[in-house]
Design a protein around this motif. Sequence first.
Motif, PDB file in Angstrom:
ATOM      1  N   UNK A  38       0.834  -1.203   0.000  1.00 18.68           N
ATOM      2  CA  UNK A  38       0.000   0.000   0.000  1.00 18.68           C
ATOM      3  C   UNK A  38       0.865   1.247   0.000  1.00 18.68           C
ATOM      4  N   UNK A  39       0.207   2.359  -0.270  1.00 17.19           N
ATOM      5  CA  UNK A  39       0.821   3.685  -0.207  1.00 17.19           C
ATOM      6  C   UNK A  39      -0.093   4.571   0.609  1.00 17.19           C
ATOM      7  N   UNK A  40       0.475   5.345   1.518  1.00 21.30           N
ATOM      8  CA  UNK A  40      -0.298   6.365   2.224  1.00 21.30           C
ATOM      9  C   UNK A  40      -0.220   7.613   1.363  1.00 21.30           C
ATOM     10  N   UNK A  41      -1.389   8.152   1.007  1.00 25.93           N
ATOM     11  CA  UNK A  41      -1.382   9.305   0.099  1.00 25.93           C
ATOM     12  C   UNK A  41      -1.913  10.554   0.800  1.00 25.93           C
ATOM     13  N   UNK A 129      -6.491  12.122   9.754  1.00 31.13           N
ATOM     14  CA  UNK A 129      -7.013  10.978   9.016  1.00 31.13           C
ATOM     15  C   UNK A 129      -5.906  10.422   8.150  1.00 31.13           C
ATOM     16  N   UNK A 130      -6.103   9.191   7.720  1.00 27.71           N
ATOM     17  CA  UNK A 130      -5.139   8.543   6.838  1.00 27.71           C
ATOM     18  C   UNK A 130      -5.897   7.949   5.656  1.00 27.71           C
ATOM     19  N   UNK A 131      -5.274   8.008   4.482  1.00 29.33           N
ATOM     20  CA  UNK A 131      -5.834   7.382   3.291  1.00 29.33           C
ATOM     21  C   UNK A 131      -4.795   6.399   2.766  1.00 29.33           C
ATOM     22  N   UNK A 132      -5.195   5.147   2.722  1.00 26.93           N
ATOM     23  CA  UNK A 132      -4.332   4.066   2.261  1.00 26.93           C
ATOM     24  C   UNK A 132      -4.796   3.676   0.860  1.00 26.93           C
ATOM     25  N   UNK A 133      -3.879   3.699  -0.086  1.00 24.54           N
ATOM     26  CA  UNK A 133      -4.202   3.331  -1.471  1.00 24.54           C
ATOM     27  C   UNK A 133      -3.551   1.987  -1.776  1.00 24.54           C
ATOM     28  N   UNK A 134      -4.354   1.064  -2.292  1.00 21.58           N
ATOM     29  CA  UNK A 134      -3.861  -0.258  -2.648  1.00 21.58           C
ATOM     30  C   UNK A 134      -4.609  -0.753  -3.877  1.00 21.58           C
ATOM     31  N   UNK A 135      -4.191  -1.882  -4.379  1.00 20.10           N
ATOM     32  CA  UNK A 135      -4.917  -2.463  -5.507  1.00 20.10           C
ATOM     33  C   UNK A 135      -6.328  -2.830  -5.055  1.00 20.10           C
TER      34      UNK A 135
END
Length: 144
Positions: A38-41, A129-135
């Motif tokens: 994942x990437x934190x964006x 807040x955190x936003x996690x981007x993944x497939x």
Amino acid sequence: MKKCYIVGVIAAIVMVASLCGCGGGTKDMNRKIKDIEFTVIGEDKLPEELKMIIDEKKEKEFKITYQDNDFLYICVGYGKQDTGGYSIVVKDLYLTGNSVYVDTNLIGPEAENRELYQAQESESASYPYIVIKTEYFDKSVVFD
């Protein structure tokens, strides 16, 4: 009469065995299969629609998911905090047989900075807040 009794016992054994088999399968479905990359964006990389959703929800704690193209965004917000200086860590993100599991943790300001943030309290509330981007996975997301 004896035949009916034997047939009844066999039927009961088959039912109990099948129920036990189902229970074991459920446990297997919740077992960790693999960690998810994942990437934190940051806010500048968010889709516009997701930015608006987060902005509407940020006052209170929230846990949401959002899909865009081939990506899944997992968002966790901790609501209004009186000061700044908070960070969020992703403790776990993994795939099970039937879900994506995510666990995050809010970390408060460090002790040496706490006084500084408290002095600024009246003018600077924060909304961590955190936003996690993944497939994208076609599975439900379980928040811990």
